[in-house]
Design an enzyme around this catalytic site. Structure first.
Site, PDB file in Angstrom:
ATOM      1  CG  HIS A 164      -2.200  -0.752   0.988  1.00 19.42           C
ATOM      2  ND1 HIS A 164      -3.408  -0.392   1.514  1.00 19.42           N
ATOM      3  CD2 HIS A 164      -2.435  -1.863   0.250  1.00 19.42           C
ATOM      4  CE1 HIS A 164      -4.341  -1.239   1.122  1.00 19.42           C
ATOM      5  NE2 HIS A 164      -3.775  -2.150   0.368  1.00 19.42           N
ATOM      6  CE1 TYR A 191      -1.336   3.763   9.468  1.00 22.11           C
ATOM      7  CE2 TYR A 191      -0.087   2.635   7.768  1.00 22.11           C
ATOM      8  CZ  TYR A 191      -1.218   2.744   8.541  1.00 22.11           C
ATOM      9  OH  TYR A 191      -2.238   1.821   8.396  1.00 22.11           O
ATOM     10  N   PRO A 243      -4.635   0.264  18.512  1.00 22.12           N
ATOM     11  CG  PRO A 243      -6.512  -0.965  17.862  1.00 22.12           C
ATOM     12  CD  PRO A 243      -5.882  -0.323  19.034  1.00 22.12           C
ATOM     13  CE1 TYR A 256      -5.432   3.964   8.543  1.00 25.11           C
ATOM     14  CE2 TYR A 256      -5.902   3.931  10.897  1.00 25.11           C
ATOM     15  CZ  TYR A 256      -5.212   3.442   9.804  1.00 25.11           C
ATOM     16  OH  TYR A 256      -4.305   2.426   9.982  1.00 25.11           O
ATOM     17  CE  LYS A 268       4.228   2.754  13.544  1.00 24.77           C
ATOM     18  NZ  LYS A 268       3.890   2.234  12.219  1.00 24.77           N
TER      19      LYS A 268
HETATM   20  P1  RFL Z   1       0.547 -12.390  21.182  1.00 26.36           P
HETATM   21  O1  RFL Z   1       0.121 -12.418  19.751  1.00 26.36           O
HETATM   22  O2  RFL Z   1      -0.464 -12.027  22.211  1.00 26.36           O
HETATM   23  O3  RFL Z   1       1.140 -13.831  21.503  1.00 26.36           O
HETATM   24  C1  RFL Z   1       1.473 -14.240  22.817  1.00 26.36           C
HETATM   25  C2  RFL Z   1       1.340 -15.756  22.888  1.00 26.36           C
HETATM   26  O4  RFL Z   1       1.724 -16.192  24.196  1.00 26.36           O
HETATM   27  C3  RFL Z   1       0.816 -17.184  24.641  1.00 26.36           C
HETATM   28  N1  RFL Z   1       0.840 -17.233  26.106  1.00 26.36           N
HETATM   29  C4  RFL Z   1       1.420 -18.217  26.817  1.00 26.36           C
HETATM   30  N2  RFL Z   1       2.091 -19.309  26.452  1.00 26.36           N
HETATM   31  C5  RFL Z   1       2.554 -20.110  27.440  1.00 26.36           C
HETATM   32  N3  RFL Z   1       2.374 -19.865  28.768  1.00 26.36           N
HETATM   33  C6  RFL Z   1       1.719 -18.774  29.164  1.00 26.36           C
HETATM   34  N4  RFL Z   1       1.539 -18.530  30.472  1.00 26.36           N
HETATM   35  C7  RFL Z   1       1.216 -17.890  28.194  1.00 26.36           C
HETATM   36  N5  RFL Z   1       0.516 -16.733  28.239  1.00 26.36           N
HETATM   37  C8  RFL Z   1       0.297 -16.350  26.982  1.00 26.36           C
HETATM   38  C9  RFL Z   1      -0.519 -16.743  24.065  1.00 26.36           C
HETATM   39  O5  RFL Z   1      -1.446 -17.825  23.962  1.00 26.36           O
HETATM   40  C10 RFL Z   1      -0.107 -16.209  22.693  1.00 26.36           C
HETATM   41  O6  RFL Z   1      -0.156 -17.205  21.700  1.00 26.36           O
HETATM   42  O7  RFL Z   1       1.793 -11.405  21.396  1.00 26.36           O
HETATM   43  P2  RFL Z   1       3.044 -11.033  20.432  1.00 26.36           P
HETATM   44  O8  RFL Z   1       3.654 -12.266  19.842  1.00 26.36           O
HETATM   45  O9  RFL Z   1       3.865 -10.095  21.213  1.00 26.36           O
HETATM   46  O10 RFL Z   1       2.373 -10.277  19.192  1.00 26.36           O
HETATM   47  C11 RFL Z   1       1.755  -9.030  19.362  1.00 26.36           C
HETATM   48  C12 RFL Z   1       0.609  -8.830  18.345  1.00 26.36           C
HETATM   49  O11 RFL Z   1      -0.239  -9.957  18.402  1.00 26.36           O
HETATM   50  C13 RFL Z   1      -0.183  -7.541  18.604  1.00 26.36           C
HETATM   51  O12 RFL Z   1       0.672  -6.498  19.012  1.00 26.36           O
HETATM   52  C14 RFL Z   1      -0.952  -7.047  17.362  1.00 26.36           C
HETATM   53  O13 RFL Z   1      -1.968  -7.953  16.998  1.00 26.36           O
HETATM   54  C15 RFL Z   1      -1.570  -5.656  17.591  1.00 26.36           C
HETATM   55  N6  RFL Z   1      -2.405  -5.183  16.475  1.00 26.36           N
HETATM   56  C16 RFL Z   1      -1.837  -4.631  15.335  1.00 26.36           C
HETATM   57  N7  RFL Z   1      -0.492  -4.572  15.197  1.00 26.36           N
HETATM   58  C17 RFL Z   1       0.077  -4.085  14.041  1.00 26.36           C
HETATM   59  O14 RFL Z   1       1.316  -4.043  13.964  1.00 26.36           O
HETATM   60  N8  RFL Z   1      -0.690  -3.678  12.972  1.00 26.36           N
HETATM   61  C18 RFL Z   1      -2.048  -3.714  13.015  1.00 26.36           C
HETATM   62  O15 RFL Z   1      -2.692  -3.386  12.015  1.00 26.36           O
HETATM   63  C19 RFL Z   1      -2.681  -4.163  14.241  1.00 26.36           C
HETATM   64  N9  RFL Z   1      -4.015  -4.238  14.367  1.00 26.36           N
HETATM   65  C20 RFL Z   1      -3.795  -5.249  16.587  1.00 26.36           C
HETATM   66  C21 RFL Z   1      -4.591  -4.757  15.506  1.00 26.36           C
HETATM   67  C22 RFL Z   1      -4.421  -5.812  17.714  1.00 26.36           C
HETATM   68  C23 RFL Z   1      -5.795  -5.848  17.803  1.00 26.36           C
HETATM   69  N10 RFL Z   1      -6.357  -6.443  18.973  1.00 26.36           N
HETATM   70  C24 RFL Z   1      -7.419  -7.348  18.967  1.00 26.36           C
HETATM   71  C25 RFL Z   1      -5.687  -6.279  20.236  1.00 26.36           C
HETATM   72  C26 RFL Z   1      -5.968  -4.808  15.568  1.00 26.36           C
HETATM   73  C27 RFL Z   1      -6.576  -5.310  16.733  1.00 26.36           C
HETATM   74  C28 RFL Z   1      -8.093  -5.280  16.773  1.00 26.36           C
HETATM   75  C1  PHB Z   2      -6.421  -4.204  10.470  1.00 24.70           C
HETATM   76  O1  PHB Z   2      -6.518  -4.409   9.253  1.00 24.70           O
HETATM   77  O2  PHB Z   2      -6.775  -5.045  11.310  1.00 24.70           O
HETATM   78  C2  PHB Z   2      -5.904  -2.895  10.934  1.00 24.70           C
HETATM   79  C3  PHB Z   2      -5.352  -2.010  10.021  1.00 24.70           C
HETATM   80  C4  PHB Z   2      -4.877  -0.775  10.461  1.00 24.70           C
HETATM   81  C5  PHB Z   2      -4.962  -0.448  11.788  1.00 24.70           C
HETATM   82  C6  PHB Z   2      -5.496  -1.335  12.712  1.00 24.70           C
HETATM   83  C7  PHB Z   2      -5.973  -2.569  12.279  1.00 24.70           C
HETATM   84  O3  PHB Z   2      -4.523   0.783  12.198  1.00 24.70           O
END
Ligand code: RFL
Ligand code: PHB
Length: 391
Positions: free
Chosen positions: A72, A384, A293, A201, A297
């Site tokens: 993108h 970004y 989110p 956005y 990041k």
């Molecule tokens: P995770 O993905 O939470 O993985 C941690 C893992 O550890 C396990 N765990 C355990 N395992 C063993 N023993 C225990 N006691 C444990 N406790 C926990 C868990 O089951 C899990 O599998 O963390 P990690 O690897 O640091 O990754 C981080 C990302 O997942 C997170 O930051 C992103 O998803 C955030 N996020 C976004 N990030 C971006 O860079 N770009 C995006 O567009 C973006 N959009 C988002 C997002 C997060 C969202 N939510 C739901 C919070 C959109 C949303 C809606």
């Molecule tokens: C997503 O596609 O889940 C998404 C994209 C951009 C954001 C947050 C989430 O800033």
């Protein structure tokens, strides 16, 4: 069992670290509390910075991302019914981002790990970390009714915000910084073509909305909702109706609706734990920090932490402890910039209850400045697409 690095958590942070260490010939075991299907079922991030794309290539898992991901070149801000484009390459000397779902990335990493026959112990229960302030840390866990112990050189706490690693650090050794927002994001995934070729956005008086995507046939939409909302009260029809109210006429004309594949509410939070190193245990990813989110990041920070951590371990086994000594400071400098950006984007684009009229006017002036000045748009764009690493 003995290993060099015990990685707790098989989310993106743990899996990328495992792959980078494997490439460097360092032995690691990954312990995950849940099943692979559970990990893959969590619909989360969608946008990767160039530095995260480069890291996945370095880890040898970039092929499908390049084939199926969507590069993108900008995003659109929809403010007061008017669109403003943020042109990434034009403002950042050619940089872009990649739209590729966290689910797909996680699947690629899991498959790469399975193909090399490396150990990921899923459904490891009652994981506990011990003696990380000594030369011989240990990790204990319960699997299939039997207790096990791993002796290791290092523990990598990649276990997310609710994990056991950060929780095992004495209160006196850690400082937490936190901001909780008075709203969440209601997300909906549908097998429908995206409303527009770029992410939109939208700032609206009814609340923020985001139009994102996973592919040319799969869309991801978000609505700002009060924390009191329950997902059961949001039928698909109600979601689409509310989204329409927050978009402009061209988007409404193009919007294709359909049944949701997934729908959930995520609270928004900013959080940083300092430091990220405790003797021979290191925190990485959501275990150490959370961003709202809005700036896309979270996953990107998880990737940049494990980039620093993998290099630190590689340096250690080559005879220098400089990398592990600097790990926390190096990560935190980049993390705080992403925290600031994510907070700023959230503040600019969401509706906050109880905003006083002066603050409201100042915010409108700030938005006007951001979209109409090259310096303002450049600030948004360069954050970004991702700030450079300081190596
Ligand atoms: P995770 O993905 O939470 O993985 C941690 C893992 O550890 C396990 N765990 C355990 N395992 C063993 N023993 C225990 N006691 C444990 N406790 C926990 C868990 O089951 C899990 O599998 O963390 P990690 O690897 O640091 O990754 C981080 C990302 O997942 C997170 O930051 C992103 O998803 C955030 N996020 C976004 N990030 C971006 O860079 N770009 C995006 O567009 C973006 N959009 C988002 C997002 C997060 C969202 N939510 C739901 C919070 C959109 C949303 C809606
Ligand atoms: C997503 O596609 O889940 C998404 C994209 C951009 C954001 C947050 C989430 O800033």
């Amino acid at each position: 069992m003995k290993t060099q690095v015990a990685i707790i958590g098989a989310g993106p942070a743990g899996l990328i670290l495992g792959q980078l260490l494997h490439k460097a010939g360092i032995d690691a075991v990954i312990l995950e509390a849940h099943t692979p299907d559970y990990v893959l079922g969590r619909i989360r991030a969608g946008v990767l910075e160039q530095v995260a794309v480069d890291l996945l290539d370095e880890a040898g898992v970039g092929a499908r991302m390049h084939a199926e991901g969507l590069p993108h070149n900008g995003i659109e801000l929809l403010i007061g019914g008017v669109r403003h484009r943020i042109d990434f390459p034009g403002l950042t000397c050619g940089k872009q981002v990649m739209v590729y779902g966290q689910t797909e990335l996680t699947k690629d990493l899991m498959e790469a790990r399975a193909a090399t026959g490396l150990a990921t112990l899923y459904e490891a229960k009652q994981v506990s970390v011990h003696d990380f302030d000594s030369q011989r840390p240990r990790v204990r866990y319960l699997k299939d009714g039997t207790r096990h112990e791993i002796e290791c050189d290092f523990i990598a706490g990649c276990d997310g915000f609710h994990g056991v690693c950060r929780a095992s650090v004495p209160d006196t050794a850690i400082r937490n910084f936190e901001r909780v927002y008075p709203f969440g994001w209601l997300g909906l995934l549908s097998e429908t073509p995206p409303v527009f070729e770029e992410l939109i956005y939208a700032k609206h008086e009814r609340g923020f909305a985001l139009c994102s995507m996973r592919s040319h046939t799969r869309s991801r939409y978000y609505l700002q909702v009060p924390l009191t909302e329950k997902v059961e009260d949001w039928s698909d029809a109600r979601f689409w109706d509310e989204l329409r109210l927050r978009l402009d006429a061209p988007a409404n004309a193009a919007l294709v609706t359909g049944p949701s594949i997934e729908k959930s509410i995520a609270p928004l939070r900013s959080f940083v734990a300092e430091p990220m190193r405790f003797g021979r245990m290191f925190l990485a990813g959501d275990a150490a920090h959370i961003v709202p989110p809005t700036g896309a990041k979270g996953l990107n920070l998880a990737a940049s932490d494990v980039r620093y951590l993998s290099r630190a371990f590689i340096e250690f086994y080559a005879g220098s402890s400089a990398g592990i000594d600097h790990y926390s400071d190096r990560c935190l400098r980049r993390i705080w910039k992403a925290e600031r950006f994510s907070w700023w984007m959230t503040k600019l684009l969401h509706s906050f209850p109880d905003t006083n009229p002066f603050d409201q006017k100042a915010l409108e002036a700030e938005l006007d400045y951001v979209v109409h000045s090259v310096a303002g748009r450049t600030t948004l764009a360069e954050n970004y697409v991702g700030l450079p690493f300081e190596d």
